[in-house]
Design a protein around this motif. Sequence first.
Motif, PDB file in Angstrom:
ATOM      1  N   LYS A   1      35.882  29.874  37.853  1.00  0.00           N
ATOM      2  CA  LYS A   1      34.701  29.536  38.649  1.00  0.00           C
ATOM      3  C   LYS A   1      34.592  30.470  39.854  1.00  0.00           C
ATOM      4  CE  LYS A   1      37.091  25.339  40.373  1.00  0.00           C
ATOM      5  NZ  LYS A   1      38.440  25.633  39.990  1.00  0.00           N
ATOM      6  N   PRO A   2      33.390  30.588  40.423  1.00  0.00           N
ATOM      7  CA  PRO A   2      33.179  31.515  41.540  1.00  0.00           C
ATOM      8  C   PRO A   2      34.168  31.313  42.699  1.00  0.00           C
ATOM      9  CG  PRO A   2      31.084  30.620  40.806  1.00  0.00           C
ATOM     10  CD  PRO A   2      32.135  29.900  40.047  1.00  0.00           C
ATOM     11  N   GLU A   3      34.479  30.036  42.997  1.00  0.00           N
ATOM     12  CA  GLU A   3      35.413  29.749  44.112  1.00  0.00           C
ATOM     13  C   GLU A   3      36.779  30.378  43.846  1.00  0.00           C
ATOM     14  OE1 GLU A   3      32.967  27.711  42.557  1.00  0.00           O
ATOM     15  OE2 GLU A   3      34.156  25.868  42.692  1.00  0.00           O
ATOM     16  N   ASP A   4      37.154  30.448  42.577  1.00  0.00           N
ATOM     17  CA  ASP A   4      38.451  31.052  42.252  1.00  0.00           C
ATOM     18  C   ASP A   4      38.439  32.548  42.561  1.00  0.00           C
ATOM     19  OD1 ASP A   4      39.305  28.606  41.402  1.00  0.00           O
ATOM     20  OD2 ASP A   4      39.296  29.077  39.260  1.00  0.00           O
ATOM     21  N   ALA A   5      37.309  33.198  42.307  1.00  0.00           N
ATOM     22  CA  ALA A   5      37.180  34.622  42.606  1.00  0.00           C
ATOM     23  C   ALA A   5      37.300  34.848  44.108  1.00  0.00           C
ATOM     24  CB  ALA A   5      35.850  35.160  42.088  1.00  0.00           C
TER      25      ALA A   5
ATOM     26  N   VAL B   1      51.647  47.378  49.737  1.00  0.00           N
ATOM     27  CA  VAL B   1      50.224  47.465  50.108  1.00  0.00           C
ATOM     28  C   VAL B   1      49.459  48.248  49.031  1.00  0.00           C
ATOM     29  CG1 VAL B   1      48.563  48.401  51.776  1.00  0.00           C
ATOM     30  CG2 VAL B   1      50.623  47.232  52.598  1.00  0.00           C
ATOM     31  N   ALA B   2      50.068  49.313  48.523  1.00  0.00           N
ATOM     32  CA  ALA B   2      49.388  50.145  47.518  1.00  0.00           C
ATOM     33  C   ALA B   2      49.069  49.355  46.251  1.00  0.00           C
ATOM     34  CB  ALA B   2      50.236  51.375  47.194  1.00  0.00           C
ATOM     35  N   VAL B   3      49.974  48.492  45.857  1.00  0.00           N
ATOM     36  CA  VAL B   3      49.705  47.645  44.682  1.00  0.00           C
ATOM     37  C   VAL B   3      48.603  46.634  45.018  1.00  0.00           C
ATOM     38  CG1 VAL B   3      50.651  45.889  43.126  1.00  0.00           C
ATOM     39  CG2 VAL B   3      52.023  47.893  43.721  1.00  0.00           C
ATOM     40  N   LEU B   4      48.762  45.987  46.165  1.00  0.00           N
ATOM     41  CA  LEU B   4      47.807  44.951  46.561  1.00  0.00           C
ATOM     42  C   LEU B   4      46.407  45.512  46.780  1.00  0.00           C
ATOM     43  CD1 LEU B   4      50.222  43.108  48.960  1.00  0.00           C
ATOM     44  CD2 LEU B   4      49.232  42.130  46.888  1.00  0.00           C
ATOM     45  N   ALA B   5      46.337  46.775  47.209  1.00  0.00           N
ATOM     46  CA  ALA B   5      45.040  47.394  47.532  1.00  0.00           C
ATOM     47  C   ALA B   5      44.132  47.513  46.316  1.00  0.00           C
ATOM     48  CB  ALA B   5      45.265  48.773  48.152  1.00  0.00           C
ATOM     49  N   THR B   6      44.705  47.431  45.144  1.00  0.00           N
ATOM     50  CA  THR B   6      43.903  47.545  43.918  1.00  0.00           C
ATOM     51  C   THR B   6      43.352  46.189  43.472  1.00  0.00           C
ATOM     52  OG1 THR B   6      45.745  47.173  42.389  1.00  0.00           O
ATOM     53  CG2 THR B   6      45.390  49.442  43.124  1.00  0.00           C
ATOM     54  N   LEU B   7      43.940  45.110  43.982  1.00  0.00           N
ATOM     55  CA  LEU B   7      43.663  43.799  43.398  1.00  0.00           C
ATOM     56  C   LEU B   7      42.394  43.061  43.846  1.00  0.00           C
ATOM     57  CD1 LEU B   7      47.294  42.319  43.269  1.00  0.00           C
ATOM     58  CD2 LEU B   7      46.022  43.477  41.457  1.00  0.00           C
ATOM     59  N   PRO B   8      42.104  42.975  45.150  1.00  0.00           N
ATOM     60  CA  PRO B   8      41.053  42.046  45.565  1.00  0.00           C
ATOM     61  C   PRO B   8      39.676  42.319  44.981  1.00  0.00           C
ATOM     62  CG  PRO B   8      42.314  42.822  47.448  1.00  0.00           C
ATOM     63  CD  PRO B   8      42.698  43.670  46.279  1.00  0.00           C
ATOM     64  N   PHE B   9      39.395  43.550  44.603  1.00  0.00           N
ATOM     65  CA  PHE B   9      38.027  43.940  44.260  1.00  0.00           C
ATOM     66  C   PHE B   9      37.502  43.273  42.997  1.00  0.00           C
ATOM     67  CE2 PHE B   9      39.980  46.854  47.157  1.00  0.00           C
ATOM     68  CZ  PHE B   9      39.117  46.673  48.220  1.00  0.00           C
ATOM     69  N   ALA B  10      38.403  42.873  42.114  1.00  0.00           N
ATOM     70  CA  ALA B  10      37.973  42.117  40.930  1.00  0.00           C
ATOM     71  C   ALA B  10      37.372  40.775  41.334  1.00  0.00           C
ATOM     72  CB  ALA B  10      39.155  41.904  39.992  1.00  0.00           C
ATOM     73  N   GLY B  11      37.707  40.325  42.536  1.00  0.00           N
ATOM     74  CA  GLY B  11      37.226  39.019  42.996  1.00  0.00           C
ATOM     75  C   GLY B  11      35.845  39.041  43.614  1.00  0.00           C
ATOM     76  N   PHE B  12      35.277  40.227  43.785  1.00  0.00           N
ATOM     77  CA  PHE B  12      33.936  40.305  44.395  1.00  0.00           C
ATOM     78  C   PHE B  12      32.880  40.170  43.302  1.00  0.00           C
ATOM     79  CE2 PHE B  12      36.643  42.057  47.676  1.00  0.00           C
ATOM     80  CZ  PHE B  12      36.066  41.591  48.841  1.00  0.00           C
TER      81      PHE B  12
ATOM     82  N   GLN C   1      40.488  36.651  48.760  1.00  0.00           N
ATOM     83  CA  GLN C   1      40.986  36.318  50.101  1.00  0.00           C
ATOM     84  C   GLN C   1      42.510  36.311  50.114  1.00  0.00           C
ATOM     85  OE1 GLN C   1      39.058  32.559  50.898  1.00  0.00           O
ATOM     86  NE2 GLN C   1      37.236  33.542  51.749  1.00  0.00           N
ATOM     87  N   SER C   2      43.117  35.769  49.078  1.00  0.00           N
ATOM     88  CA  SER C   2      44.578  35.729  48.994  1.00  0.00           C
ATOM     89  C   SER C   2      45.145  37.129  48.931  1.00  0.00           C
ATOM     90  CB  SER C   2      45.015  34.943  47.758  1.00  0.00           C
ATOM     91  OG  SER C   2      44.451  33.660  47.758  1.00  0.00           O
ATOM     92  N   GLY C   3      44.512  37.975  48.129  1.00  0.00           N
ATOM     93  CA  GLY C   3      44.973  39.362  48.018  1.00  0.00           C
ATOM     94  C   GLY C   3      44.894  40.082  49.348  1.00  0.00           C
TER      95      GLY C   3
ATOM     96  N   PHE D   1      44.898  38.703  52.258  1.00  0.00           N
ATOM     97  CA  PHE D   1      45.856  38.072  53.177  1.00  0.00           C
ATOM     98  C   PHE D   1      47.255  38.659  52.996  1.00  0.00           C
ATOM     99  CE2 PHE D   1      49.041  34.855  54.193  1.00  0.00           C
ATOM    100  CZ  PHE D   1      48.683  34.501  55.483  1.00  0.00           C
ATOM    101  N   VAL D   2      47.682  38.763  51.760  1.00  0.00           N
ATOM    102  CA  VAL D   2      49.033  39.277  51.508  1.00  0.00           C
ATOM    103  C   VAL D   2      49.091  40.771  51.846  1.00  0.00           C
ATOM    104  CG1 VAL D   2      50.872  39.545  49.791  1.00  0.00           C
ATOM    105  CG2 VAL D   2      49.437  37.514  49.756  1.00  0.00           C
ATOM    106  N   MET D   3      48.022  41.485  51.532  1.00  0.00           N
ATOM    107  CA  MET D   3      47.966  42.910  51.882  1.00  0.00           C
ATOM    108  C   MET D   3      48.078  43.085  53.403  1.00  0.00           C
ATOM    109  SD  MET D   3      45.313  45.853  50.671  1.00  0.00           S
ATOM    110  CE  MET D   3      43.834  44.886  50.847  1.00  0.00           C
ATOM    111  N   ALA D   4      47.328  42.275  54.153  1.00  0.00           N
ATOM    112  CA  ALA D   4      47.360  42.358  55.617  1.00  0.00           C
ATOM    113  C   ALA D   4      48.752  42.031  56.158  1.00  0.00           C
ATOM    114  CB  ALA D   4      46.322  41.415  56.221  1.00  0.00           C
TER     115      ALA D   4
END
Length: 152
Positions: free
Chosen positions: A27-31, A71-82, A36-38, A40-43
């Motif tokens: 569901k959209p909320e999961d995205a 950070v380099a691994v995490l930097a690839t992740l959040p964008f699938a959630g947009f 946001q989680s990605g 957060f952990v990256m930050a």
Amino acid sequence: MMKRSTVAAVAVLAAAVSLPAAAQFQKPEDAVKYRQSGMFVMADHFGRIGAMVNGRAPYDAAAAVKNAETVAVLATLPFAGFVEGTASTEKGKSSAAVWSKRADFDAGAKKMQDEVAKLVAAAKTNNLDTLKAAFGEVGKACKGCHDNFRNQ
Ligand code: ASC
């Protein structure tokens, strides 16, 4: 001719293999939660390097490399959630500009990832000044998108 059930099965399989970003989420909320989680952990990991370059923590070259690589691994992740339909007008959340100026947003994400790759290389030089400079460039890349795509 393939049977209809076979056609359907192939279609499902093809969809699963190509896995568009949206299909990753129930569901959209999961995205939203995912991105946001990605972030957060990256930050968190970026912040550990920040503590070193700002003198709030002792410089530990090995820890800097490990955090930069994380950070380099995490930097690839959040964008699938947009995913489409998840813009907000709330302060600090993703604005509609992410989707109305998607090419700019994607370019900003790429810029950040490129600067993070340089951060990893900088961490490996074992030179705090080099790390500090690269940290600053990543921060600028973060801020660039936050200024333009996050509600102020
Ligand atoms: C961070 C963090 C960000 C960026 C940004 C840079 O450590 O959490 O969002 O740096 O503040 O301006």
